[in-house]
Design a protein around this motif. Structure first.
Motif, mmCIF file in Angstrom:
data_model
loop_
_atom_site.group_PDB
_atom_site.id
_atom_site.type_symbol
_atom_site.label_atom_id
_atom_site.label_comp_id
_atom_site.label_asym_id
_atom_site.label_seq_id
_atom_site.Cartn_x
_atom_site.Cartn_y
_atom_site.Cartn_z
ATOM 1 N N ASP A 177 0.808 -1.230 0.000
ATOM 2 C CA ASP A 177 0.000 0.000 0.000
ATOM 3 C C ASP A 177 0.837 1.274 0.000
ATOM 4 N N GLY A 178 2.131 1.167 -0.323
ATOM 5 C CA GLY A 178 2.981 2.354 -0.395
ATOM 6 C C GLY A 178 3.245 2.989 0.959
ATOM 7 N N GLY A 179 3.373 2.162 1.988
ATOM 8 C CA GLY A 179 3.608 2.655 3.343
ATOM 9 C C GLY A 179 4.965 3.318 3.515
ATOM 10 N N GLN A 180 5.142 4.000 4.633
ATOM 11 C CA GLN A 180 6.341 4.808 4.901
ATOM 12 C C GLN A 180 7.639 4.006 4.912
ATOM 13 N N MET A 181 7.621 2.777 5.371
ATOM 14 C CA MET A 181 8.864 1.995 5.395
ATOM 15 C C MET A 181 9.354 1.696 3.979
ATOM 16 N N TRP A 182 8.428 1.645 3.025
ATOM 17 C CA TRP A 182 8.786 1.357 1.624
ATOM 18 C C TRP A 182 9.022 2.618 0.821
ATOM 19 N N THR A 183 8.258 3.679 1.066
ATOM 20 C CA THR A 183 8.344 4.875 0.222
ATOM 21 C C THR A 183 9.029 6.054 0.902
ATOM 22 N N GLY A 184 9.147 6.047 2.211
ATOM 23 C CA GLY A 184 9.677 7.193 2.947
ATOM 24 C C GLY A 184 11.187 7.242 2.985
ATOM 25 N N VAL A 185 11.701 8.356 3.489
ATOM 26 C CA VAL A 185 13.130 8.530 3.733
ATOM 27 C C VAL A 185 13.287 9.150 5.112
ATOM 28 N N GLY A 186 14.502 9.045 5.634
ATOM 29 C CA GLY A 186 14.756 9.592 6.962
ATOM 30 C C GLY A 186 14.349 8.618 8.062
ATOM 31 N N PRO A 187 14.346 9.089 9.306
ATOM 32 C CA PRO A 187 14.023 8.209 10.435
ATOM 33 C C PRO A 187 12.571 7.727 10.379
ATOM 34 N N ARG A 188 12.390 6.415 10.515
ATOM 35 C CA ARG A 188 11.055 5.802 10.537
ATOM 36 C C ARG A 188 11.046 4.707 11.595
ATOM 37 N N GLU A 189 9.877 4.455 12.147
ATOM 38 C CA GLU A 189 9.776 3.494 13.241
ATOM 39 C C GLU A 189 8.429 2.779 13.191
ATOM 40 N N ARG A 190 8.432 1.499 13.551
ATOM 41 C CA ARG A 190 7.198 0.727 13.727
ATOM 42 C C ARG A 190 7.279 -0.008 15.052
ATOM 43 N N ARG A 191 6.156 -0.035 15.768
ATOM 44 C CA ARG A 191 6.057 -0.719 17.060
ATOM 45 C C ARG A 191 4.887 -1.688 17.020
ATOM 46 N N SER A 192 5.055 -2.794 17.735
ATOM 47 C CA SER A 192 3.961 -3.745 17.868
ATOM 48 C C SER A 192 3.981 -4.318 19.277
ATOM 49 N N ALA A 193 2.816 -4.319 19.912
ATOM 50 C CA ALA A 193 2.709 -4.848 21.279
ATOM 51 C C ALA A 193 2.677 -6.369 21.253
ATOM 52 N N VAL A 194 3.386 -6.966 22.204
ATOM 53 C CA VAL A 194 3.403 -8.412 22.403
ATOM 54 C C VAL A 194 2.882 -8.680 23.802
ATOM 55 N N SER A 195 1.934 -9.598 23.922
ATOM 56 C CA SER A 195 1.431 -10.031 25.227
ATOM 57 C C SER A 195 1.936 -11.442 25.489
ATOM 58 N N PHE A 196 2.545 -11.648 26.656
ATOM 59 C CA PHE A 196 3.010 -12.983 27.009
ATOM 60 C C PHE A 196 1.811 -13.855 27.363
#
Length: 116
Positions: A24-43
């Motif tokens: 879908d042309g998201g920031q990790m694929w189309t962007g430049v500069g600092p980028r970040e993704r977070r995902s919560a994990v539940s034990f």
């Protein structure tokens, strides 16, 4: 070094698809500069104290026309879960990332006293 005080050691593990930005042309694929993704994990069960969490890339789909820059870590670790964080910067193009995680720590014992 983390020292465990009893014989009840818990090991939990899992695999998460952190993102898939090429579709879908998201920031990790189309962007430049600092980028970040977070995902919560539940034990699957609570640890007695925050465990040690190891994360690693289990699927790596990147563009080879630029340098690959990546930082992968577990942050905000609690007894119940954590956040898996992927960062990139510059002109790196990341299509998708899947992450494997493993948490190792002490579990509560039936003989533990909780006075507070």
């Amino acid at each position: 070094m983390k020292r465990l005080r009893n014989h009840l050691v818990g090991i939990d593990q899992g695999d998460i698809n952190l993102f898939s930005d090429f579709q879908d042309g998201g920031q990790m694929w189309t962007g430049v500069g600092p980028r970040e993704r977070r995902s919560a994990v539940s034990f699957s069960a609570s640890f007695r104290h925050p465990p040690t969490v190891q994360v690693s890339v289990s699927l790596w789909d990147v563009d080879t026309a630029s340098h690959m820059r990546a930082d992968l870590s577990a942050e905000e670790v609690t007894c119940e879960g954590c956040e898996v964080v992927f960062r990139t910067w510059g002109d790196s193009r990341v299509a998708r990332i899947r992450v494997t995680w493993m948490a190792i720590g002490e579990l509560a014992h039936d003989d533990d006293w909780n006075l507070y």
